[in-house]
Design a protein around this motif. Structure first.
Motif, PDB file in Angstrom:
ATOM      1  N   GLU A 127       0.792  -1.196   0.060  1.00 26.10           N
ATOM      2  CA  GLU A 127      -0.007   0.141   0.033  1.00 26.10           C
ATOM      3  C   GLU A 127       0.910   0.968   0.004  1.00 26.10           C
ATOM      4  O   GLU A 127       2.053   1.335   0.272  1.00 26.10           O
ATOM      5  N   VAL A 128       0.432   2.200  -0.267  1.00 30.98           N
ATOM      6  CA  VAL A 128       1.025   3.829  -0.147  1.00 30.98           C
ATOM      7  C   VAL A 128       0.237   4.519   0.873  1.00 30.98           C
ATOM      8  O   VAL A 128      -0.985   4.644   1.023  1.00 30.98           O
ATOM      9  N   LEU A 129       1.228   4.978   1.677  1.00 29.62           N
ATOM     10  CA  LEU A 129       0.551   6.025   2.779  1.00 29.62           C
ATOM     11  C   LEU A 129       1.253   7.380   2.643  1.00 29.62           C
ATOM     12  O   LEU A 129       2.300   7.670   2.214  1.00 29.62           O
ATOM     13  N   ARG A 130       0.211   8.413   2.830  1.00 27.68           N
ATOM     14  CA  ARG A 130       0.785   9.757   2.604  1.00 27.68           C
ATOM     15  C   ARG A 130       0.930  10.472   3.921  1.00 27.68           C
ATOM     16  O   ARG A 130      -0.002  10.049   4.605  1.00 27.68           O
ATOM     17  N   ARG A 167       6.307  -5.345   1.509  1.00 33.79           N
ATOM     18  CA  ARG A 167       6.385  -6.696   2.048  1.00 33.79           C
ATOM     19  C   ARG A 167       7.457  -7.513   1.784  1.00 33.79           C
ATOM     20  O   ARG A 167       7.898  -7.680   0.613  1.00 33.79           O
ATOM     21  N   VAL A 168       8.357  -7.912   2.820  1.00 36.48           N
ATOM     22  CA  VAL A 168       9.573  -8.669   2.677  1.00 36.48           C
ATOM     23  C   VAL A 168       9.538 -10.023   3.488  1.00 36.48           C
ATOM     24  O   VAL A 168       9.613  -9.740   4.766  1.00 36.48           O
ATOM     25  N   GLY A 169       9.166 -11.010   3.109  1.00 31.28           N
ATOM     26  CA  GLY A 169       8.794 -12.067   3.769  1.00 31.28           C
ATOM     27  C   GLY A 169       7.820 -11.929   4.674  1.00 31.28           C
ATOM     28  O   GLY A 169       6.680 -11.647   4.326  1.00 31.28           O
ATOM     29  N   ASP A 170       7.657 -12.026   5.976  1.00 29.60           N
ATOM     30  CA  ASP A 170       6.628 -11.852   6.773  1.00 29.60           C
ATOM     31  C   ASP A 170       6.837 -10.549   7.588  1.00 29.60           C
ATOM     32  O   ASP A 170       6.029 -10.043   8.266  1.00 29.60           O
ATOM     33  N   GLU A 171       7.887  -9.673   7.003  1.00 30.13           N
ATOM     34  CA  GLU A 171       8.026  -8.290   7.553  1.00 30.13           C
ATOM     35  C   GLU A 171       7.298  -7.082   6.572  1.00 30.13           C
ATOM     36  O   GLU A 171       7.460  -7.393   5.443  1.00 30.13           O
ATOM     37  N   LEU A 172       7.043  -6.194   7.175  1.00 35.19           N
ATOM     38  CA  LEU A 172       6.420  -4.854   6.456  1.00 35.19           C
ATOM     39  C   LEU A 172       7.722  -3.859   6.612  1.00 35.19           C
ATOM     40  O   LEU A 172       7.956  -3.587   7.701  1.00 35.19           O
ATOM     41  N   LEU A 173       7.996  -3.032   5.482  1.00 38.92           N
ATOM     42  CA  LEU A 173       8.951  -1.996   5.590  1.00 38.92           C
ATOM     43  C   LEU A 173       8.128  -0.594   5.048  1.00 38.92           C
ATOM     44  O   LEU A 173       7.710  -0.984   4.082  1.00 38.92           O
ATOM     45  N   ALA A 174       8.511   0.464   5.293  1.00 31.80           N
ATOM     46  CA  ALA A 174       8.118   1.551   4.554  1.00 31.80           C
ATOM     47  C   ALA A 174       9.197   2.336   4.036  1.00 31.80           C
ATOM     48  O   ALA A 174      10.346   2.575   4.802  1.00 31.80           O
ATOM     49  N   LEU A 175       9.293   2.697   2.625  1.00 32.05           N
ATOM     50  CA  LEU A 175      10.074   3.191   2.011  1.00 32.05           C
ATOM     51  C   LEU A 175       9.740   4.433   1.692  1.00 32.05           C
ATOM     52  O   LEU A 175       8.883   4.835   1.061  1.00 32.05           O
ATOM     53  N   LEU A 176      10.285   5.388   2.201  1.00 29.97           N
ATOM     54  CA  LEU A 176       9.926   6.920   2.209  1.00 29.97           C
ATOM     55  C   LEU A 176      10.648   7.531   0.843  1.00 29.97           C
ATOM     56  O   LEU A 176      11.665   7.500   0.596  1.00 29.97           O
ATOM     57  N   VAL A 177       9.477   8.081   0.068  1.00 29.08           N
ATOM     58  CA  VAL A 177       9.760   8.661  -1.068  1.00 29.08           C
ATOM     59  C   VAL A 177       9.094  10.185  -1.179  1.00 29.08           C
ATOM     60  O   VAL A 177       8.252  10.261  -0.294  1.00 29.08           O
ATOM     61  N   ASP A 178       9.654  10.688  -2.078  1.00 29.18           N
ATOM     62  CA  ASP A 178       8.957  12.076  -2.214  1.00 29.18           C
ATOM     63  C   ASP A 178       7.626  12.293  -2.819  1.00 29.18           C
ATOM     64  O   ASP A 178       6.763  13.106  -2.661  1.00 29.18           O
ATOM     65  N   ASP A 179       7.424  11.311  -3.950  1.00 34.21           N
ATOM     66  CA  ASP A 179       5.987  11.095  -4.606  1.00 34.21           C
ATOM     67  C   ASP A 179       5.850   9.831  -5.352  1.00 34.21           C
ATOM     68  O   ASP A 179       6.804   9.231  -5.599  1.00 34.21           O
ATOM     69  N   VAL A 180       4.548   9.350  -5.181  1.00 32.33           N
ATOM     70  CA  VAL A 180       4.324   8.180  -5.980  1.00 32.33           C
ATOM     71  C   VAL A 180       3.566   8.646  -7.312  1.00 32.33           C
ATOM     72  O   VAL A 180       2.789   9.655  -7.305  1.00 32.33           O
ATOM     73  N   GLY A 181       3.830   7.764  -8.507  1.00 28.68           N
ATOM     74  CA  GLY A 181       3.498   7.838  -9.795  1.00 28.68           C
ATOM     75  C   GLY A 181       2.271   6.965 -10.051  1.00 28.68           C
ATOM     76  O   GLY A 181       1.564   6.508  -8.993  1.00 28.68           O
ATOM     77  N   ASP A 182       2.193   6.759 -11.276  1.00 29.73           N
ATOM     78  CA  ASP A 182       1.335   5.661 -11.770  1.00 29.73           C
ATOM     79  C   ASP A 182       1.853   4.287 -11.744  1.00 29.73           C
ATOM     80  O   ASP A 182       3.032   3.917 -11.625  1.00 29.73           O
ATOM     81  N   VAL A 183       0.924   3.276 -11.841  1.00 25.87           N
ATOM     82  CA  VAL A 183       1.012   2.042 -12.050  1.00 25.87           C
ATOM     83  C   VAL A 183       1.189   1.760 -13.373  1.00 25.87           C
ATOM     84  O   VAL A 183       0.203   2.102 -14.158  1.00 25.87           O
ATOM     85  N   ILE A 184       2.285   1.370 -13.784  1.00 28.63           N
ATOM     86  CA  ILE A 184       2.347   1.196 -15.378  1.00 28.63           C
ATOM     87  C   ILE A 184       2.315  -0.318 -15.825  1.00 28.63           C
ATOM     88  O   ILE A 184       2.816  -1.097 -14.959  1.00 28.63           O
ATOM     89  N   GLU A 185       1.897  -0.609 -16.973  1.00 26.96           N
ATOM     90  CA  GLU A 185       2.089  -2.121 -17.574  1.00 26.96           C
ATOM     91  C   GLU A 185       3.378  -1.815 -18.684  1.00 26.96           C
ATOM     92  O   GLU A 185       2.980  -0.854 -19.410  1.00 26.96           O
ATOM     93  N   VAL A 186       4.150  -2.668 -18.476  1.00 23.24           N
ATOM     94  CA  VAL A 186       5.441  -2.466 -19.374  1.00 23.24           C
ATOM     95  C   VAL A 186       5.891  -3.667 -20.185  1.00 23.24           C
ATOM     96  O   VAL A 186       6.082  -4.768 -19.569  1.00 23.24           O
ATOM     97  N   ARG A 188      10.008  13.510   1.345  1.00 24.75           N
ATOM     98  CA  ARG A 188       9.961  12.108   1.808  1.00 24.75           C
ATOM     99  C   ARG A 188       8.725  11.849   2.831  1.00 24.75           C
ATOM    100  O   ARG A 188       8.876  11.266   3.888  1.00 24.75           O
ATOM    101  N   GLU A 189       7.648  12.186   2.462  1.00 28.23           N
ATOM    102  CA  GLU A 189       6.422  12.000   3.246  1.00 28.23           C
ATOM    103  C   GLU A 189       5.566  11.025   2.779  1.00 28.23           C
ATOM    104  O   GLU A 189       4.573  10.731   3.496  1.00 28.23           O
ATOM    105  N   THR A 190       5.743  10.523   1.717  1.00 23.59           N
ATOM    106  CA  THR A 190       5.051   9.257   1.406  1.00 23.59           C
ATOM    107  C   THR A 190       5.907   8.098   1.334  1.00 23.59           C
ATOM    108  O   THR A 190       6.976   7.896   1.455  1.00 23.59           O
ATOM    109  N   ALA A 191       5.067   6.996   2.069  1.00 25.68           N
ATOM    110  CA  ALA A 191       5.482   5.849   2.337  1.00 25.68           C
ATOM    111  C   ALA A 191       5.020   4.565   1.282  1.00 25.68           C
ATOM    112  O   ALA A 191       3.739   4.310   1.362  1.00 25.68           O
TER     113      ALA A 191
END
Length: 141
Positions: A26-29, A78-97, A71-74
């Protein structure tokens, strides 16, 4: 027929980056991050995610970014059984490549970013660096 991957794009400073969307829960702001005394500089602190404590990591250090950002967006990954929050400046689109849009890491992409990249996606007007999540998390250890 070529394979198509789905990527979640995001930005850290001037870098346009992506991860496989299946790795992003998920994405958290604008989450409140509680600092952890004596933690490494790349560990921004802890986030309370509906009662679960999640470590918040600032991606600037391992990516070699010196520019300040919000860095206000997280991105909750999921990495194995653990959740981590990666702090980023902004979230873009979900793209199919389609696979034919993926390219090897160019020689002009320098470390540390090149060490953390899986490949790049070449679009009509930009290049998105697709990160290898395991290598990225290894840079925090």
């Amino acid at each position: 027929m070529s394979e198509v991957s789905t990527l979640a794009t995001f930005q850290v400073a001037h870098l346009r980056l992506a991860l496989d969307v299946e790795r992003v829960q998920e994405v958290l702001r604008r989450q409140e991050v509680t600092p952890v005394p004596l933690a490494p500089s790349s560990v921004e602190g802890l986030i309370n995610l509906r009662g679960q404590i999640v470590t918040a990591l600032d991606l600037a250090d391992p990516l070699g970014v010196t520019e300040s950002g919000t860095r206000e967006t997280a991105l909750i990954v999921r990495v194995g059984d653990e959740l981590l929050a990666l702090l980023v400046d902004d979230v873009g689109d979900v793209i199919e490549v389609p696979d034919e849009q993926r390219a090897p890491i160019p020689e002009t992409l320098l470390p540390p970013l090149s060490d953390l990249a899986a490949n790049v996606v070449v679009g009509a007007d930009d290049v998105v660096v697709v990160l290898d999540l395991e290598r990225l998390l290894g840079a925090f250890r």
